[in-house]
Design an enzyme around this catalytic site. Structure first.
Site, PDB file in Angstrom:
ATOM      1  N   SER A 134       0.304 -10.839  -0.310  1.00 35.84           N
ATOM      2  CA  SER A 134       0.142  -9.423   0.009  1.00 35.84           C
ATOM      3  C   SER A 134      -1.236  -8.997  -0.435  1.00 35.84           C
ATOM      4  O   SER A 134      -1.962  -9.752  -1.088  1.00 35.84           O
ATOM      5  CB  SER A 134       1.210  -8.584  -0.690  1.00 35.84           C
ATOM      6  OG  SER A 134       0.800  -8.332  -2.004  1.00 35.84           O
ATOM      7  N   LYS A 135      -1.547  -7.759  -0.094  1.00 36.66           N
ATOM      8  CA  LYS A 135      -2.880  -7.259  -0.436  1.00 36.66           C
ATOM      9  C   LYS A 135      -3.044  -7.154  -1.954  1.00 36.66           C
ATOM     10  O   LYS A 135      -4.133  -6.987  -2.455  1.00 36.66           O
ATOM     11  CB  LYS A 135      -3.111  -5.903   0.228  1.00 36.66           C
ATOM     12  CG  LYS A 135      -3.088  -6.044   1.748  1.00 36.66           C
ATOM     13  CD  LYS A 135      -3.825  -4.955   2.474  1.00 36.66           C
ATOM     14  CE  LYS A 135      -4.016  -5.291   3.927  1.00 36.66           C
ATOM     15  NZ  LYS A 135      -2.986  -4.808   4.832  1.00 36.66           N
TER      16      LYS A 135
END
Ligand code: GLU
Length: 317
Positions: free
Chosen positions: A250-251
């Protein structure tokens, strides 16, 4: 028909390996067929996707050599290329569906929806329980006084399937597996499902390459294409990259973001490694995107998520 591919990143942070992997496959898949590529920035949620992040994404893609023919900076005849500037098109599509009685307001909060006894799917997503499906006009009027509604598309008890270019046949029953889905949120933001269909059709996109996490959105999108009388593109869903511990990237994974990676290696080193994980490059040796055109083959790309080996991106090869 000439191939038109696209990148459609949501700039809610710096681009990470998972997005880059998808963009690389989208680019190779379209370019190998002599096709064009469009960059569209999916910044509908402007609070989460400030303009600066979109500009940074474009700069990162350019650094990687993943060129586009239409989009921010390149221009083109299908603009604007920022979804936040295309809301009039989504509104027009919504009105078309509303005029046919296919849309209903929904006053449920997220917590209410979760608590409702709707079956929960294996992947953790809930099926809309139909709570606001049959409200009378008087009930709608009354609820509107205290809450502004989201808008949902009424879906029939029908199977909608398609043959994914990479993963094969995939089918869902719209009512049983998903239920009436969001077209516009209660805060007025248009939903991804509506915007992506309107945009891919308006931009003449013929093939969509994106992460396998969106495979189950596709039957909903095909149903929208059908209702709006639009021609759907071909779909290819790519494996997701997982962190070494098996979690989805994920970011928030700092190691997978370009802020960490870009100072450490060249674009060619990064692309060579991604192509190796993608199964179509025999070693992790550096390659430009252009050079990978000769090697790319969908048949070699894994059909399951790909776990990044520990330390794989920590060093240049
Ligand atoms: N904007 C979406 C994302 O970044 C991709 C949507 C799509 O490719 O259809 O996950």
């Amino acid at each position: 028909m000439p191939t038109v591919g696209r990148f459609a990143p949501s700039p809610s942070g710096r681009i990470h390996l998972g997005n880059i992997f998808c963009c690389l496959l989208a680019w190779l898949s379209a370019r190998q067929k002599g096709g064009r590529v469009i960059l569209r920035i999916e910044d509908l949620d402007t609070a989460r996707c400030p303009r600066w992040y979109g500009e940074q994404m474009a700069a990162d893609l350019r650094w990687l050599g993943l060129t586009w023919d239409e989009g921010p900076e390149a221009g083109g005849s299908h603009g604007p290329y920022w979804q936040s500037e295309r809301t009039a098109l989504y509104q027009a599509a919504l009105e078309q569906l509303e005029a046919r009685g296919l849309v209903h307001p929904c006053f449920c909060t997220r917590a209410e929806l979760h608590a409702a006894s709707a079956p929960h799917r294996e992947d953790g997503q809930t099926v809309y329980p139909g709570t606001c499906r049959s409200l009378t006009p008087a009930q709608v009027e009354e609820r509107r006084r205290t809450r502004s509604p989201a808008l949902r598309l009424r879906v029939p008890e029908e199977d909608w399937g398609f043959t994914d270019g990479h993963l094969g046949v995939y089918t869902e029953n719209l009512a049983r597996d998903c239920g009436d889905f969001l077209l516009r949120r209660s805060d007025g933001l248009f939903a991804y499902q509506l915007a992506v269909v309107v945009d891919d059709a308006a931009m003449g996109v013929t093939e969509v390459v994106r992460g396998a996490d969106l495979l189950d959105s596709t039957p909903r999108q095909l149903y929208l294409y059908h209702l709006l009388g639009l021609r759907p593109p071909a779909f290819y869903h790519a494996p997701l990259l997982l962190a070494p511990d098996g979690r989805r990237l994920s970011k928030r994974d700092a190691d997978a973001g370009l802020d960490t990676l870009r100072p450490r290696m060249t674009a060619e080193e990064l692309l060579g490694k991604l192509a190796y994980l993608g199964g179509f490059h025999p070693s992790a040796a550096p390659r430009t995107a252009e050079e990978l055109l000769a090697e790319f083959d969908w048949d070699r790309v894994p059909r399951r998520d790909v776990r990044i080996p520990n330390g794989f991106f920590n060093t240049a090869s």
